[in-house]
Write an enzyme that holds these catalytic residues in place. Structure first.
Site, PDB file in Angstrom:
ATOM      1  N   LYS A 176      -5.380  55.111  -9.856  1.00  0.00           N
ATOM      2  CA  LYS A 176      -4.982  53.694  -9.855  1.00  0.00           C
ATOM      3  C   LYS A 176      -4.491  53.398 -11.277  1.00  0.00           C
ATOM      4  O   LYS A 176      -5.281  53.176 -12.192  1.00  0.00           O
ATOM      5  CB  LYS A 176      -6.183  52.819  -9.499  1.00  0.00           C
ATOM      6  CG  LYS A 176      -5.839  51.502  -8.818  1.00  0.00           C
ATOM      7  CD  LYS A 176      -4.911  50.607  -9.592  1.00  0.00           C
ATOM      8  CE  LYS A 176      -5.634  49.766 -10.617  1.00  0.00           C
ATOM      9  NZ  LYS A 176      -4.698  48.951 -11.463  1.00  0.00           N
ATOM     10  N   GLU A 251     -14.186  55.736 -21.088  1.00  0.00           N
ATOM     11  CA  GLU A 251     -13.564  55.706 -22.416  1.00  0.00           C
ATOM     12  C   GLU A 251     -13.144  54.261 -22.659  1.00  0.00           C
ATOM     13  O   GLU A 251     -12.214  53.761 -22.026  1.00  0.00           O
ATOM     14  CB  GLU A 251     -12.369  56.667 -22.409  1.00  0.00           C
ATOM     15  CG  GLU A 251     -12.014  57.139 -23.792  1.00  0.00           C
ATOM     16  CD  GLU A 251     -11.026  56.220 -24.455  1.00  0.00           C
ATOM     17  OE1 GLU A 251     -11.481  55.245 -25.103  1.00  0.00           O
ATOM     18  OE2 GLU A 251      -9.828  56.466 -24.319  1.00  0.00           O
ATOM     19  N   CYS A 285      -6.957  52.901 -28.184  1.00  0.00           N
ATOM     20  CA  CYS A 285      -8.425  52.856 -28.201  1.00  0.00           C
ATOM     21  C   CYS A 285      -8.965  53.356 -29.534  1.00  0.00           C
ATOM     22  O   CYS A 285      -9.946  52.836 -30.038  1.00  0.00           O
ATOM     23  CB  CYS A 285      -8.987  53.655 -27.040  1.00  0.00           C
ATOM     24  SG  CYS A 285      -8.212  55.259 -26.845  1.00  0.00           S
ATOM     25  N   GLU A 384     -12.785  44.698 -30.591  1.00  0.00           N
ATOM     26  CA  GLU A 384     -11.509  45.387 -30.469  1.00  0.00           C
ATOM     27  C   GLU A 384     -10.402  44.331 -30.322  1.00  0.00           C
ATOM     28  O   GLU A 384     -10.436  43.524 -29.395  1.00  0.00           O
ATOM     29  CB  GLU A 384     -11.537  46.286 -29.228  1.00  0.00           C
ATOM     30  CG  GLU A 384     -10.381  47.231 -29.152  1.00  0.00           C
ATOM     31  CD  GLU A 384     -10.531  48.259 -28.036  1.00  0.00           C
ATOM     32  OE1 GLU A 384     -10.871  47.874 -26.901  1.00  0.00           O
ATOM     33  OE2 GLU A 384     -10.282  49.448 -28.307  1.00  0.00           O
TER      34      GLU A 384
HETATM   35  P1  NAD Z   1      -8.954  46.539 -18.129  1.00  0.00           P
HETATM   36  O1  NAD Z   1     -10.107  47.364 -18.576  1.00  0.00           O
HETATM   37  O2  NAD Z   1      -9.274  45.352 -17.309  1.00  0.00           O
HETATM   38  O3  NAD Z   1      -7.928  47.452 -17.276  1.00  0.00           O
HETATM   39  C1  NAD Z   1      -7.912  48.859 -17.310  1.00  0.00           C
HETATM   40  C2  NAD Z   1      -7.711  49.398 -15.895  1.00  0.00           C
HETATM   41  O4  NAD Z   1      -8.808  48.971 -15.075  1.00  0.00           O
HETATM   42  C3  NAD Z   1      -6.440  48.891 -15.194  1.00  0.00           C
HETATM   43  O5  NAD Z   1      -5.911  49.920 -14.368  1.00  0.00           O
HETATM   44  C4  NAD Z   1      -6.977  47.759 -14.312  1.00  0.00           C
HETATM   45  O6  NAD Z   1      -6.162  47.512 -13.199  1.00  0.00           O
HETATM   46  C5  NAD Z   1      -8.311  48.318 -13.900  1.00  0.00           C
HETATM   47  N1  NAD Z   1      -9.296  47.312 -13.492  1.00  0.00           N
HETATM   48  C6  NAD Z   1      -9.402  46.019 -13.923  1.00  0.00           C
HETATM   49  N2  NAD Z   1     -10.430  45.407 -13.306  1.00  0.00           N
HETATM   50  C7  NAD Z   1     -10.997  46.307 -12.467  1.00  0.00           C
HETATM   51  C8  NAD Z   1     -12.094  46.277 -11.568  1.00  0.00           C
HETATM   52  N3  NAD Z   1     -12.834  45.190 -11.405  1.00  0.00           N
HETATM   53  N4  NAD Z   1     -12.408  47.408 -10.897  1.00  0.00           N
HETATM   54  C9  NAD Z   1     -11.679  48.530 -11.069  1.00  0.00           C
HETATM   55  N5  NAD Z   1     -10.615  48.617 -11.876  1.00  0.00           N
HETATM   56  C10 NAD Z   1     -10.277  47.527 -12.582  1.00  0.00           C
HETATM   57  O7  NAD Z   1      -8.114  46.162 -19.402  1.00  0.00           O
HETATM   58  P2  NAD Z   1      -7.075  44.937 -19.606  1.00  0.00           P
HETATM   59  O8  NAD Z   1      -7.574  43.672 -19.001  1.00  0.00           O
HETATM   60  O9  NAD Z   1      -5.752  45.431 -19.168  1.00  0.00           O
HETATM   61  O10 NAD Z   1      -7.118  44.809 -21.204  1.00  0.00           O
HETATM   62  C11 NAD Z   1      -8.148  44.022 -21.796  1.00  0.00           C
HETATM   63  C12 NAD Z   1      -8.712  44.699 -23.022  1.00  0.00           C
HETATM   64  O11 NAD Z   1      -9.212  45.995 -22.695  1.00  0.00           O
HETATM   65  C13 NAD Z   1      -7.727  44.983 -24.137  1.00  0.00           C
HETATM   66  O12 NAD Z   1      -7.514  43.881 -24.924  1.00  0.00           O
HETATM   67  C14 NAD Z   1      -8.407  46.107 -24.873  1.00  0.00           C
HETATM   68  O13 NAD Z   1      -9.335  45.597 -25.790  1.00  0.00           O
HETATM   69  C15 NAD Z   1      -9.110  46.862 -23.784  1.00  0.00           C
HETATM   70  N6  NAD Z   1      -8.364  48.084 -23.364  1.00  0.00           N
HETATM   71  C16 NAD Z   1      -8.787  49.275 -23.839  1.00  0.00           C
HETATM   72  C17 NAD Z   1      -8.100  50.426 -23.486  1.00  0.00           C
HETATM   73  C18 NAD Z   1      -8.515  51.773 -23.996  1.00  0.00           C
HETATM   74  O14 NAD Z   1      -7.698  52.682 -24.060  1.00  0.00           O
HETATM   75  N7  NAD Z   1      -9.766  51.949 -24.348  1.00  0.00           N
HETATM   76  C19 NAD Z   1      -6.999  50.355 -22.656  1.00  0.00           C
HETATM   77  C20 NAD Z   1      -6.596  49.103 -22.162  1.00  0.00           C
HETATM   78  C21 NAD Z   1      -7.299  47.982 -22.525  1.00  0.00           C
END
Ligand code: NAD
Length: 482
Positions: A176, A251, A285, A384
């Site tokens: 996904k 991660e 990250c 972050e």
């Molecule tokens: P997120 O963690 O919500 O999204 C990451 C992935 O998880 C996406 O594919 C999203 O569709 C999926 N996801 C979201 N909610 C979910 C749920 N309830 N169940 C299963 N999957 C789900 O991140 P975001 O909202 O896009 O970004 C917010 C913050 O997250 C950023 O500001 C940053 O601080 C952090 N982030 C970190 C990384 C990393 O590489 N560690 C990557 C993206 C975002």
């Protein structure tokens, strides 16, 4: 009129719309124009993908030898390299990142598949000396169906990192990707089928996290889940997976410190310090988001960093800027609000990079920003930001540096810059992080290096040979033969 044709899910080797028939827009963050649409999938699409993966694992893919799996992945790596320029442009448009960064990401994605292609037939189990008259075999076996939830910051790289190891180990995958950036994972998954991967061994289902993502995390048909993203979503997916006792690799990002002692080689350190936060507009990250500087050289280092920040150019990725837009307006507003609060808390803006004249007013810009006089306990120094914002903090001695480095909830990566080898090793032991770099820094780099966090940065390891083992489990066979 969108630039590209509508995208579809890849399920069981077929390009399919969402069962709901709904779509989501894909927006270019450099100018807010419509690039294409994605299927807005839900639990029905995830069910179909998991069923396809289960039957691939029970069928052709499950019977494939490790050598043959390696060959398929090697052909995939070659196909990615052959199409590198087109894939880089797609990554650049979808995420906004500078084209040079996109090229590096596509090369890294090809390298993941190459690395795991070579490793596939080097993975094996053990025997154990046990009771007299017995032979004990410890088999290393794939989980079966693995789920992969990946973020928008490095779609191609994290796809390669996660899926490369899982496929090499013999699993069938359901991915996904993030709703904000999933064009390269879809394209590369199609290349994998062309490279000889059987239908169903690799499925990509697009959609929102709360719908498709949540359905995958809580699916009883998966046997392992790999997640990269925010700590809050990491908690949600862990809770969903726990219902079926599915193990999870997490991660979750970091607040990585770079510690600069007065004896450091500043000519070597400075470009790395800047790149570690400007790379991918800080949406990394392992971004080096805190620079801790020994007090005697603090003002000098700050002035040198300010010079470099002022010289950076922010603009469209395709125009070859140093820094592109943030992924969407929500992220830009979030970063801007964090900076505003930091300034309200007493932080000082030392420098900010220029926006190129060709940057569209509708783009999600936040030019790289340098902050000093930051309270180590303030949110800007603890949380972050996920934007190109660098905090510079002074320290007095080694113990103070370690206390600041370890003084956040995170523990992903760190760097120490010093010419004193003993001190460097003392700090490497004292710092709580999954990776510590001495006189260099690879923000997420190094496919050969185990990668993952301590504390709130997550658990489990990807990359390297460890990333292959993470996608296997052990089965012990004890034989009594007299
Ligand atoms: P997120 O963690 O919500 O999204 C990451 C992935 O998880 C996406 O594919 C999203 O569709 C999926 N996801 C979201 N909610 C979910 C749920 N309830 N169940 C299963 N999957 C789900 O991140 P975001 O909202 O896009 O970004 C917010 C913050 O997250 C950023 O500001 C940053 O601080 C952090 N982030 C970190 C990384 C990393 O590489 N560690 C990557 C993206 C975002």
């Amino acid at each position: 009129m969108p630039l590209l044709p509508a995208r579809l899910n890849l399920i069981d080797g077929r390009d399919l719309p969402a069962a709901s028939g709904l779509t989501l827009p894909v927006i270019d963050p450099a100018d807010a124009s419509a690039l294409t649409t994605l299927p807005r999938s839900d639990a029905r699409d995830i069910d179909a993908a998991v069923a396809a993966a289960r039957s691939a694992f029970a069928g052709a893919w499950g019977r494939t030898t490790a050598t043959e799996r390696g060959r398929v992945l090697m052909r995939l790596s070659a196909a990615i390299t052959a199409q590198a320029e087109a894939l880089s442009e797609l990554e650049c448009r979808d995420t906004g990142k500078p084209i040079a960064q996109a090229r590096a990401d596509i090369a890294a994605c090809a390298r993941y598949f190459e690395f795991y292609a070579g490793a596939a037939d080097k993975l094996h189990g053990e025997t154990v000396p046990y009771a007299a008259g017995s032979t004990v075999l410890v088999l290393r076996v794939p989980f079966g169906v693995t789920g992969h939830i990946i973020p928008w910051n490095y779609p191609a790289q994290i796809f390669g990192r996660s899926v490369g190891g899982a496929l090499a180990a013999g699993n069938a995958c359901v991915v996904k990707p993030a709703e904000d950036a999933c064009l390269t994972p879809l394209r590369i998954a199609r290349l994998a089928l062309d490279a000889g991967l059987p239908a169903g061994a690799l499925n990509v289902v697009c959609g929102l996290g709360a719908e498709a993502g949540a359905a995958l995390a809580g699916h009883p048909g998966i046997a392992h889940l790999s997640f990269t993203g925010s700590p809050a979503t990491g908690t949600a997916v862990t809770q969903a997976a726990a219902v079926h006792h599915v193990p999870v690799t997490l991660e979750l990002g970091g607040k990585s410190p770079q510690i600069v002692f007065a004896d450091a080689d500043l000519d070597a350190a400075l470009p790395v310090l800047v790149n570690a936060i400007v790379q991918n507009a800080g949406q990394t990250c392992a971004a080096g988001s805190r620079v801790l500087v020994e007090r005697s050289v603090h003002d000098r280092v700050l002035a040198l960093l300010a010079e470099r920040f002022s010289a950076l150019r922010t603009g469209p990725g395709l125009a070859g800027a140093d820094c592109g837009p943030l992924i969407n307006a929500r992220q830009r507003d979030r970063v801007a609000a964090m900076v505003e609060r930091a300034v309200g808390d007493g932080a000082r803006v030392v420098a900010q990079s220029r926006l190129l004249p060709e940057a569209a007013a509708t783009g999600c810009w936040f030019p790289p920003l340098l902050l000093a006089d930051v309270d180590p306990a303030a949110p800007i120094a603890q949380e972050e930001v996920f934007g190109p914002v660098l905090c510079v903090l002074p320290f007095d001695d080694e113990a103070h540096a370690v206390a600041l480095a370890n003084g956040t909830p995170y523990g992903l990566t760190a760097a120490v810059w010093t010419r004193d080898g003993s001190r460097a090793l003392r700090l490497a032991h004292a710092i709580e992080a999954g990776q510590v770099f001495i006189n260099n820094y690879g923000a997420g780099g190094g496919i050969e290096l185990p990668f993952g966090g301590m504390k709130h940065s997550g658990h489990g390891r990807e990359k390297a040979f460890e990333g292959l083992r993470s996608f296997t489990t052990l089965k012990t066979v004890a034989i009594a033969h007299g």
